[in-house]
Scaffold this active site. Structure first.
Site, PDB file in Angstrom:
ATOM      1  N   GLY A  14     -14.107  63.473   0.182  1.00 22.19           N
ATOM      2  CA  GLY A  14     -14.497  64.853  -0.127  1.00 22.19           C
ATOM      3  C   GLY A  14     -15.777  65.231   0.603  1.00 22.19           C
ATOM      4  O   GLY A  14     -16.592  65.991   0.088  1.00 22.19           O
ATOM      5  N   SER A  16     -16.262  67.113   3.089  1.00 25.16           N
ATOM      6  CA  SER A  16     -16.225  68.347   3.890  1.00 25.16           C
ATOM      7  C   SER A  16     -17.089  69.463   3.324  1.00 25.16           C
ATOM      8  O   SER A  16     -17.591  70.300   4.069  1.00 25.16           O
ATOM      9  CB  SER A  16     -14.781  68.850   3.989  1.00 25.16           C
ATOM     10  OG  SER A  16     -14.243  68.990   2.686  1.00 25.16           O
ATOM     11  N   ARG A  17     -17.242  69.482   2.007  1.00 30.01           N
ATOM     12  CA  ARG A  17     -17.916  70.634   1.378  1.00 30.01           C
ATOM     13  C   ARG A  17     -18.872  70.159   0.293  1.00 30.01           C
ATOM     14  O   ARG A  17     -18.816  69.015  -0.151  1.00 30.01           O
ATOM     15  CB  ARG A  17     -16.885  71.553   0.724  1.00 30.01           C
ATOM     16  CG  ARG A  17     -16.059  72.336   1.704  1.00 30.01           C
ATOM     17  CD  ARG A  17     -15.166  73.329   1.005  1.00 30.01           C
ATOM     18  NE  ARG A  17     -14.044  72.718   0.331  1.00 30.01           N
ATOM     19  CZ  ARG A  17     -13.727  72.904  -0.950  1.00 30.01           C
ATOM     20  NH1 ARG A  17     -14.471  73.676  -1.713  1.00 30.01           N
ATOM     21  NH2 ARG A  17     -12.666  72.329  -1.490  1.00 30.01           N
ATOM     22  N   VAL A  65      -6.887  61.661  -1.264  1.00 29.51           N
ATOM     23  CA  VAL A  65      -7.309  60.384  -1.885  1.00 29.51           C
ATOM     24  C   VAL A  65      -6.321  59.855  -2.918  1.00 29.51           C
ATOM     25  O   VAL A  65      -6.438  58.716  -3.354  1.00 29.51           O
ATOM     26  CB  VAL A  65      -8.722  60.475  -2.537  1.00 29.51           C
ATOM     27  CG1 VAL A  65      -9.807  60.655  -1.496  1.00 29.51           C
ATOM     28  CG2 VAL A  65      -8.782  61.543  -3.621  1.00 29.51           C
ATOM     29  N   ASN A  91     -16.652  60.687  -3.789  1.00 34.48           N
ATOM     30  CA  ASN A  91     -17.152  62.014  -4.150  1.00 34.48           C
ATOM     31  C   ASN A  91     -16.039  63.031  -4.401  1.00 34.48           C
ATOM     32  O   ASN A  91     -16.247  63.990  -5.139  1.00 34.48           O
ATOM     33  CB  ASN A  91     -18.087  62.492  -3.024  1.00 34.48           C
ATOM     34  CG  ASN A  91     -18.373  63.973  -3.115  1.00 34.48           C
ATOM     35  OD1 ASN A  91     -19.259  64.414  -3.840  1.00 34.48           O
ATOM     36  ND2 ASN A  91     -17.590  64.774  -2.383  1.00 34.48           N
ATOM     37  N   SER A 143     -20.458  62.280 -13.742  1.00 35.67           N
ATOM     38  CA  SER A 143     -20.889  63.623 -14.132  1.00 35.67           C
ATOM     39  C   SER A 143     -21.498  63.539 -15.518  1.00 35.67           C
ATOM     40  O   SER A 143     -21.027  62.755 -16.355  1.00 35.67           O
ATOM     41  CB  SER A 143     -19.699  64.572 -14.154  1.00 35.67           C
ATOM     42  OG  SER A 143     -20.084  65.802 -14.753  1.00 35.67           O
ATOM     43  N   TYR A 156     -11.294  66.245 -17.352  1.00 35.38           N
ATOM     44  CA  TYR A 156     -12.364  65.985 -16.378  1.00 35.38           C
ATOM     45  C   TYR A 156     -13.359  64.962 -16.934  1.00 35.38           C
ATOM     46  O   TYR A 156     -13.707  63.989 -16.254  1.00 35.38           O
ATOM     47  CB  TYR A 156     -13.066  67.303 -16.047  1.00 35.38           C
ATOM     48  CG  TYR A 156     -14.196  67.190 -15.051  1.00 35.38           C
ATOM     49  CD1 TYR A 156     -13.939  67.091 -13.677  1.00 35.38           C
ATOM     50  CD2 TYR A 156     -15.527  67.191 -15.471  1.00 35.38           C
ATOM     51  CE1 TYR A 156     -14.988  67.004 -12.770  1.00 35.38           C
ATOM     52  CE2 TYR A 156     -16.570  67.108 -14.566  1.00 35.38           C
ATOM     53  CZ  TYR A 156     -16.304  67.010 -13.208  1.00 35.38           C
ATOM     54  OH  TYR A 156     -17.335  66.913 -12.307  1.00 35.38           O
ATOM     55  N   THR A 159     -11.958  61.475 -16.855  1.00 33.10           N
ATOM     56  CA  THR A 159     -11.899  60.837 -15.529  1.00 33.10           C
ATOM     57  C   THR A 159     -13.287  60.394 -15.082  1.00 33.10           C
ATOM     58  O   THR A 159     -13.446  59.356 -14.446  1.00 33.10           O
ATOM     59  CB  THR A 159     -11.309  61.782 -14.464  1.00 33.10           C
ATOM     60  OG1 THR A 159     -12.131  62.961 -14.343  1.00 33.10           O
ATOM     61  CG2 THR A 159      -9.882  62.184 -14.794  1.00 33.10           C
ATOM     62  N   LYS A 160     -14.304  61.191 -15.408  1.00 39.42           N
ATOM     63  CA  LYS A 160     -15.659  60.847 -14.958  1.00 39.42           C
ATOM     64  C   LYS A 160     -16.202  59.651 -15.738  1.00 39.42           C
ATOM     65  O   LYS A 160     -16.867  58.784 -15.185  1.00 39.42           O
ATOM     66  CB  LYS A 160     -16.575  62.066 -15.094  1.00 39.42           C
ATOM     67  CG  LYS A 160     -16.233  63.170 -14.090  1.00 39.42           C
ATOM     68  CD  LYS A 160     -16.479  62.650 -12.678  1.00 39.42           C
ATOM     69  CE  LYS A 160     -16.016  63.598 -11.602  1.00 39.42           C
ATOM     70  NZ  LYS A 160     -16.331  63.134 -10.256  1.00 39.42           N
TER      71      LYS A 160
HETATM   72  P1  NDP Z   1     -16.339  70.998  -4.146  1.00 42.82           P
HETATM   73  O1  NDP Z   1     -15.187  71.658  -4.836  1.00 42.82           O
HETATM   74  O2  NDP Z   1     -17.409  71.852  -3.560  1.00 42.82           O
HETATM   75  O3  NDP Z   1     -15.784  69.997  -3.016  1.00 42.82           O
HETATM   76  C1  NDP Z   1     -14.762  69.111  -3.349  1.00 42.82           C
HETATM   77  C2  NDP Z   1     -14.500  68.182  -2.205  1.00 42.82           C
HETATM   78  O4  NDP Z   1     -13.469  67.256  -2.607  1.00 42.82           O
HETATM   79  C3  NDP Z   1     -14.006  68.878  -0.961  1.00 42.82           C
HETATM   80  O5  NDP Z   1     -14.525  68.199   0.155  1.00 42.82           O
HETATM   81  C4  NDP Z   1     -12.498  68.692  -1.039  1.00 42.82           C
HETATM   82  O6  NDP Z   1     -11.851  68.671   0.232  1.00 42.82           O
HETATM   83  C5  NDP Z   1     -12.423  67.306  -1.646  1.00 42.82           C
HETATM   84  N1  NDP Z   1     -11.138  67.018  -2.289  1.00 42.82           N
HETATM   85  C6  NDP Z   1     -10.554  67.658  -3.329  1.00 42.82           C
HETATM   86  N2  NDP Z   1      -9.366  67.091  -3.595  1.00 42.82           N
HETATM   87  C7  NDP Z   1      -9.195  66.075  -2.713  1.00 42.82           C
HETATM   88  C8  NDP Z   1      -8.185  65.142  -2.459  1.00 42.82           C
HETATM   89  N3  NDP Z   1      -7.050  65.111  -3.192  1.00 42.82           N
HETATM   90  N4  NDP Z   1      -8.330  64.240  -1.453  1.00 42.82           N
HETATM   91  C9  NDP Z   1      -9.448  64.267  -0.691  1.00 42.82           C
HETATM   92  N5  NDP Z   1     -10.459  65.125  -0.868  1.00 42.82           N
HETATM   93  C10 NDP Z   1     -10.329  66.030  -1.867  1.00 42.82           C
HETATM   94  O7  NDP Z   1     -16.961  69.983  -5.243  1.00 42.82           O
HETATM   95  P2  NDP Z   1     -18.476  69.516  -5.504  1.00 42.82           P
HETATM   96  O8  NDP Z   1     -19.173  69.272  -4.237  1.00 42.82           O
HETATM   97  O9  NDP Z   1     -19.075  70.408  -6.520  1.00 42.82           O
HETATM   98  O10 NDP Z   1     -18.202  68.139  -6.259  1.00 42.82           O
HETATM   99  C11 NDP Z   1     -18.257  66.870  -5.618  1.00 42.82           C
HETATM  100  C12 NDP Z   1     -18.217  65.795  -6.683  1.00 42.82           C
HETATM  101  O11 NDP Z   1     -19.327  65.954  -7.566  1.00 42.82           O
HETATM  102  C13 NDP Z   1     -16.961  65.843  -7.561  1.00 42.82           C
HETATM  103  O12 NDP Z   1     -16.544  64.517  -7.848  1.00 42.82           O
HETATM  104  C14 NDP Z   1     -17.452  66.519  -8.828  1.00 42.82           C
HETATM  105  O13 NDP Z   1     -16.701  66.157  -9.942  1.00 42.82           O
HETATM  106  C15 NDP Z   1     -18.872  65.966  -8.906  1.00 42.82           C
HETATM  107  N6  NDP Z   1     -19.751  66.793  -9.731  1.00 42.82           N
HETATM  108  C16 NDP Z   1     -20.002  68.113  -9.409  1.00 42.82           C
HETATM  109  C17 NDP Z   1     -20.809  68.902 -10.214  1.00 42.82           C
HETATM  110  C18 NDP Z   1     -21.098  70.340  -9.918  1.00 42.82           C
HETATM  111  O14 NDP Z   1     -21.691  71.013 -10.797  1.00 42.82           O
HETATM  112  N7  NDP Z   1     -20.773  70.862  -8.751  1.00 42.82           N
HETATM  113  C19 NDP Z   1     -21.421  68.312 -11.439  1.00 42.82           C
HETATM  114  C20 NDP Z   1     -21.113  66.942 -11.678  1.00 42.82           C
HETATM  115  C21 NDP Z   1     -20.299  66.215 -10.846  1.00 42.82           C
HETATM  116  P3  NDP Z   1     -11.403  70.061   1.012  1.00 42.82           P
HETATM  117  O15 NDP Z   1     -12.671  70.686   1.530  1.00 42.82           O
HETATM  118  O16 NDP Z   1     -10.516  69.573   2.092  1.00 42.82           O
HETATM  119  O17 NDP Z   1     -10.720  70.908  -0.004  1.00 42.82           O
END
Ligand code: NDP
Length: 255
Positions: A14, A16-17, A65, A91, A143, A156, A159-160
């Site tokens: 993950g 990318s973003r 993943v 991530n 999380s 969610y 899983t965390k």
């Molecule tokens: P985003 O939604 O901004 O980014 C999610 C990332 O995961 C993207 O790069 C996406 O890829 C990738 N992704 C989603 N599904 C898959 C998959 N099946 N296979 C591979 N890659 C995948 O999320 P965040 O940056 O906010 O979150 C990142 C992590 O941090 C997560 O695990 C989230 O649970 C955790 N987190 C976030 C919080 C928050 O408040 N933001 C708080 C606590 C934990 P693509 O760009 O290709 O779609």
């Protein structure tokens, strides 16, 4: 910042973003080569180009993943091109807010598969490389939701919590190979994930209420989470394993 990770390769799922992108950029600034595995190839490559511009080697791949064969092939490609797998950052993650009784049980598998099975798969694929080289670092995104529970996030949170519990078990299994396993546990961070869950006026109200509850009075940034990941994989954290560290402006303060 220095070049503390020069010669190391980090796989960021993950990447990318959002938080994953910030982690890739941060580890690259420490000199690490980066392998990005994200769902959409075009997004992975866009961020890959940003990271490459910092002067490190990057492999950016589209990879789900939840698909063992795709992750295995992706990690093999990273290993072939960059020479080692020293760091794994689990991530990739998704979330959906809905009262549990209103969820359709057929929707449970996707979130369990992406968040928890994805963690298991990436660990299972990367750990043999680390055992072989007798060193490695795994940092996974837990999380605070998985530590204290959030209404509307029953799946969610589960899983965390699973990621954080399995990381502790892995830390015990892998210490003998000089592999450390830790988790960061973010509170609310402004990313696409947060924004999509908190759209509109109601979402803004929730965000304001959460902000008031955070002692440091603001949401976190992806960079603030990435800095803690960089610490965990650095030599400064060489005596830390099996730990979960909240990065949340003081929101939960779990002992
Ligand atoms: P985003 O939604 O901004 O980014 C999610 C990332 O995961 C993207 O790069 C996406 O890829 C990738 N992704 C989603 N599904 C898959 C998959 N099946 N296979 C591979 N890659 C995948 O999320 P965040 O940056 O906010 O979150 C990142 C992590 O941090 C997560 O695990 C989230 O649970 C955790 N987190 C976030 C919080 C928050 O408040 N933001 C708080 C606590 C934990 P693509 O760009 O290709 O779609």
């Amino acid at each position: 910042m220095g070049l503390k990770l020069k010669g190391k390769t980090a796989v960021v799922t993950g990447g990318s973003r959002g938080i994953g992108r910030a982690i890739g950029l941060r580890l690259a600034r420490e000199g690490a080569s980066i392998g990005i595995l994200a769902l959409h190839e075009d997004k992975a490559q866009k961020t890959g180009a940003e990271i490459k511009a910092l002067g490190v080697e990057v492999i950016a791949l589209g990879c789900d993943v939840t698909d063992y064969a795709q992750v295995k092939a992706g990690v093999e490609k990273v290993h072939r091109a960059l020479g080692s797998i020293d760091i794994l950052v689990n991530n990739a993650g998704i979330d959906k807010v809905q009262p549990f009784v209103e969820t359709d049980h057929s929707s449970w598998d996707r979130i369990i598969d992406v968040n928890y099975r994805g963690f298991l798969i990436a660990c299972h694929v990367c750990i043999p490389y680390m055992i072989e080289q007798k060193s490695g670092n795994i940092v996974s995104l837990g999380s605070d939701a998985g530590r204290i529970g959030n209404p509307g996030e029953v799946l969610y949170c589960g899983t965390k919590a699973a990621i954080m519990a399995s990381s502790k078990a892995l830390a015990r299994e892998l210490a003998r190979y000089n592999i450390r396993v830790n988790c960061v546990s973010p509170g609310p961070v402004r990313t696409d994930l947060w924004n999509n869950l908190h759209e509109g006026e109601k979402g803004e109200k929730v965000t304001e209420a959460v902000t008031r509850a955070i002692p440091l009075r603001r949401l976190g940034t992806p960079e603030e989470v990435a800095d803690v990941v960089a610490f965990f994989v650095s030599e400064d954290a060489r005596y830390l394993t099996g730990q979960v560290l909240s990065v949340d402006g003081g929101l939960t303060m779990i002992g």
